[in-house]
Design a protein around this motif. Structure first.
Motif, PDB file in Angstrom:
ATOM      1  N   UNK A 115       0.870  -1.378  -0.228  1.00 25.87           N
ATOM      2  CA  UNK A 115       0.096   0.202  -0.167  1.00 25.87           C
ATOM      3  C   UNK A 115       0.825   1.084  -0.212  1.00 25.87           C
ATOM      4  N   UNK A 116       1.680   1.387   1.234  1.00 23.64           N
ATOM      5  CA  UNK A 116       2.675   2.817   0.997  1.00 23.64           C
ATOM      6  C   UNK A 116       3.428   2.664  -0.545  1.00 23.64           C
ATOM      7  N   UNK A 117       3.813   0.953  -1.450  1.00 21.31           N
ATOM      8  CA  UNK A 117       4.611   1.625  -2.641  1.00 21.31           C
ATOM      9  C   UNK A 117       3.801   2.442  -3.670  1.00 21.31           C
ATOM     10  N   UNK A 118       2.424   1.686  -3.339  1.00 22.61           N
ATOM     11  CA  UNK A 118       1.347   2.399  -4.500  1.00 22.61           C
ATOM     12  C   UNK A 118       1.209   3.778  -4.659  1.00 22.61           C
ATOM     13  N   UNK A 119       1.632   4.206  -3.091  1.00 26.71           N
ATOM     14  CA  UNK A 119       1.238   5.398  -2.749  1.00 26.71           C
ATOM     15  C   UNK A 119       2.882   6.938  -3.185  1.00 26.71           C
ATOM     16  N   UNK A 120       3.750   6.039  -3.221  1.00 24.88           N
ATOM     17  CA  UNK A 120       4.878   6.448  -3.744  1.00 24.88           C
ATOM     18  C   UNK A 120       4.628   6.642  -4.503  1.00 24.88           C
ATOM     19  N   UNK A 121       4.456   6.399  -5.936  1.00 24.32           N
ATOM     20  CA  UNK A 121       4.579   5.704  -6.845  1.00 24.32           C
ATOM     21  C   UNK A 121       3.594   6.515  -7.872  1.00 24.32           C
ATOM     22  N   UNK A 122       2.235   6.911  -7.208  1.00 28.92           N
ATOM     23  CA  UNK A 122       1.177   7.717  -7.432  1.00 28.92           C
ATOM     24  C   UNK A 122       1.953   9.464  -7.914  1.00 28.92           C
ATOM     25  N   UNK A 123       2.831   9.579  -6.825  1.00 30.70           N
ATOM     26  CA  UNK A 123       3.764  10.823  -6.958  1.00 30.70           C
ATOM     27  C   UNK A 123       4.466  11.323  -8.205  1.00 30.70           C
ATOM     28  N   UNK A 124       4.392   9.728  -9.040  1.00 31.22           N
ATOM     29  CA  UNK A 124       5.918   9.288 -10.283  1.00 31.22           C
ATOM     30  C   UNK A 124       4.872   9.341 -11.007  1.00 31.22           C
ATOM     31  N   UNK A 125       5.614  10.134 -12.328  1.00 31.47           N
ATOM     32  CA  UNK A 125       5.414   9.685 -13.610  1.00 31.47           C
ATOM     33  C   UNK A 125       6.128   8.623 -14.118  1.00 31.47           C
ATOM     34  N   UNK A 126       5.808   8.118 -14.926  1.00 34.85           N
ATOM     35  CA  UNK A 126       6.540   6.756 -15.708  1.00 34.85           C
ATOM     36  C   UNK A 126       7.709   7.184 -15.760  1.00 34.85           C
ATOM     37  N   UNK A 127       8.498   8.337 -16.761  1.00 34.40           N
ATOM     38  CA  UNK A 127       9.283   8.827 -17.020  1.00 34.40           C
ATOM     39  C   UNK A 127      10.408   9.510 -15.782  1.00 34.40           C
ATOM     40  N   UNK A 128       9.330   9.661 -14.924  1.00 33.71           N
ATOM     41  CA  UNK A 128      10.480  10.698 -13.809  1.00 33.71           C
ATOM     42  C   UNK A 128      10.899   9.478 -12.839  1.00 33.71           C
ATOM     43  N   UNK A 129      12.418  10.245 -13.250  1.00 29.70           N
ATOM     44  CA  UNK A 129      13.516   9.726 -12.035  1.00 29.70           C
ATOM     45  C   UNK A 129      13.291  10.085 -10.470  1.00 29.70           C
ATOM     46  N   UNK A 130      13.930   8.347  -9.592  1.00 29.75           N
ATOM     47  CA  UNK A 130      13.930   8.497  -7.987  1.00 29.75           C
ATOM     48  C   UNK A 130      15.227   9.587  -7.415  1.00 29.75           C
ATOM     49  N   UNK A 131      14.227   9.584  -6.857  1.00 30.36           N
ATOM     50  CA  UNK A 131      14.955  11.001  -5.421  1.00 30.36           C
ATOM     51  C   UNK A 131      16.147   9.477  -4.559  1.00 30.36           C
ATOM     52  N   UNK A 132      16.112   8.612  -5.079  1.00 32.85           N
ATOM     53  CA  UNK A 132      17.270   8.113  -3.795  1.00 32.85           C
ATOM     54  C   UNK A 132      17.974   7.099  -4.741  1.00 32.85           C
ATOM     55  N   UNK A 133      18.994   7.096  -4.995  1.00 30.60           N
ATOM     56  CA  UNK A 133      20.291   6.519  -5.983  1.00 30.60           C
ATOM     57  C   UNK A 133      20.485   5.031  -5.774  1.00 30.60           C
ATOM     58  N   UNK A 134      20.417   4.510  -6.954  1.00 29.70           N
ATOM     59  CA  UNK A 134      20.749   2.161  -6.542  1.00 29.70           C
ATOM     60  C   UNK A 134      22.185   2.465  -5.902  1.00 29.70           C
ATOM     61  N   UNK A 135      23.052   1.439  -5.864  1.00 32.88           N
ATOM     62  CA  UNK A 135      24.385   0.780  -6.000  1.00 32.88           C
ATOM     63  C   UNK A 135      24.995   1.399  -6.931  1.00 32.88           C
ATOM     64  N   UNK A 136      24.705   2.094  -7.854  1.00 31.81           N
ATOM     65  CA  UNK A 136      25.786   1.838  -9.431  1.00 31.81           C
ATOM     66  C   UNK A 136      25.231   3.917  -9.028  1.00 31.81           C
ATOM     67  N   UNK A 137      25.350   4.404  -8.013  1.00 30.63           N
ATOM     68  CA  UNK A 137      24.797   6.144  -7.556  1.00 30.63           C
ATOM     69  C   UNK A 137      23.661   6.611  -9.349  1.00 30.63           C
ATOM     70  N   UNK A 138      23.513   5.806  -9.064  1.00 28.62           N
ATOM     71  CA  UNK A 138      22.310   6.631 -10.702  1.00 28.62           C
ATOM     72  C   UNK A 138      21.300   6.175  -9.707  1.00 28.62           C
TER      73      UNK A 138
END
Length: 173
Positions: A115-138
């Motif tokens: 449920x929290x995942x759905x709520x977080x995703x609702x604030x982003x478009x498909x092309x929007x980039x994450x605020x956090x970074x992966x282990x690659x730094x991207x």
């Protein structure tokens, strides 16, 4: 053999736009995991797949709760959250269950994280980039995260098939 139930799972749409299609497939795979756990006792859900492996259906659901939290809250939304199950000392603690671990508790945590995942995703478009970074730094765009999560569930649902068959002989779904 214990029957599996299918009441909660809806087939993904066959003619939807991209986002509802991705969300439909992710929800389908989420509920497929629940179907694979349905009809079993807590003891059966804690039963190790193939000893000495400690891999269990309850551990798998705990793992996917952690994965939901990580990708949608930590990576996508950039939230700093305390560990759910895993720690630096025990990165696989999400898979660890005890005699007191129950389906009711595990499912409630997993459902809260989805449920929290759905709520977080609702604030982003498909092309929007994450605020956090992966282990690659991207960063990752939401489309990538949805695709990865579909893959994650599909792969683990295959594992759940094997564990379920080992536990009570039920196959399919």
């Amino acid at each position: 053999m214990t029957p599996m139930t299918f009441a909660e799972r809806l087939d993904p749409p066959i003619d939807a736009a991209e986002r509802p299609m991705l969300e439909g497939w992710l929800d389908y795979h989420r509920e497929t995991l629940v179907v694979k756990c349905s009809g079993l006792t807590d003891a059966q859900l804690r039963e190790a797949s193939v000893p000495p492996s400690s891999f269990t259906l309850l551990g798998l659901v705990r793992h996917l709760a952690e994965v939901e939290r990580f990708w949608f809250r930590e990576i996508l939304a950039g939230e700093e959250l305390p560990d759910l199950y895993s720690t630096e000392e025990d990165p696989d603690a999400d898979f660890t269950v005890s005699e007191t671990t129950t389906w009711a508790e595990t499912e409630a945590v997993w459902r809260a994280k989805t449920a929290a995942a759905r709520e977080s995703a609702a604030a982003f478009g498909l092309d929007d980039f994450s605020k956090g970074l992966g282990s690659s730094g991207k960063p990752f765009n939401l489309r990538w995260i949805y695709t990865h999560m579909i893959e994650e569930y599909a792969r683990h649902n295959g594992h759940a098939d094997l564990v379920r068959e080992r536990v009570d002989g039920a196959t399919g779904v």
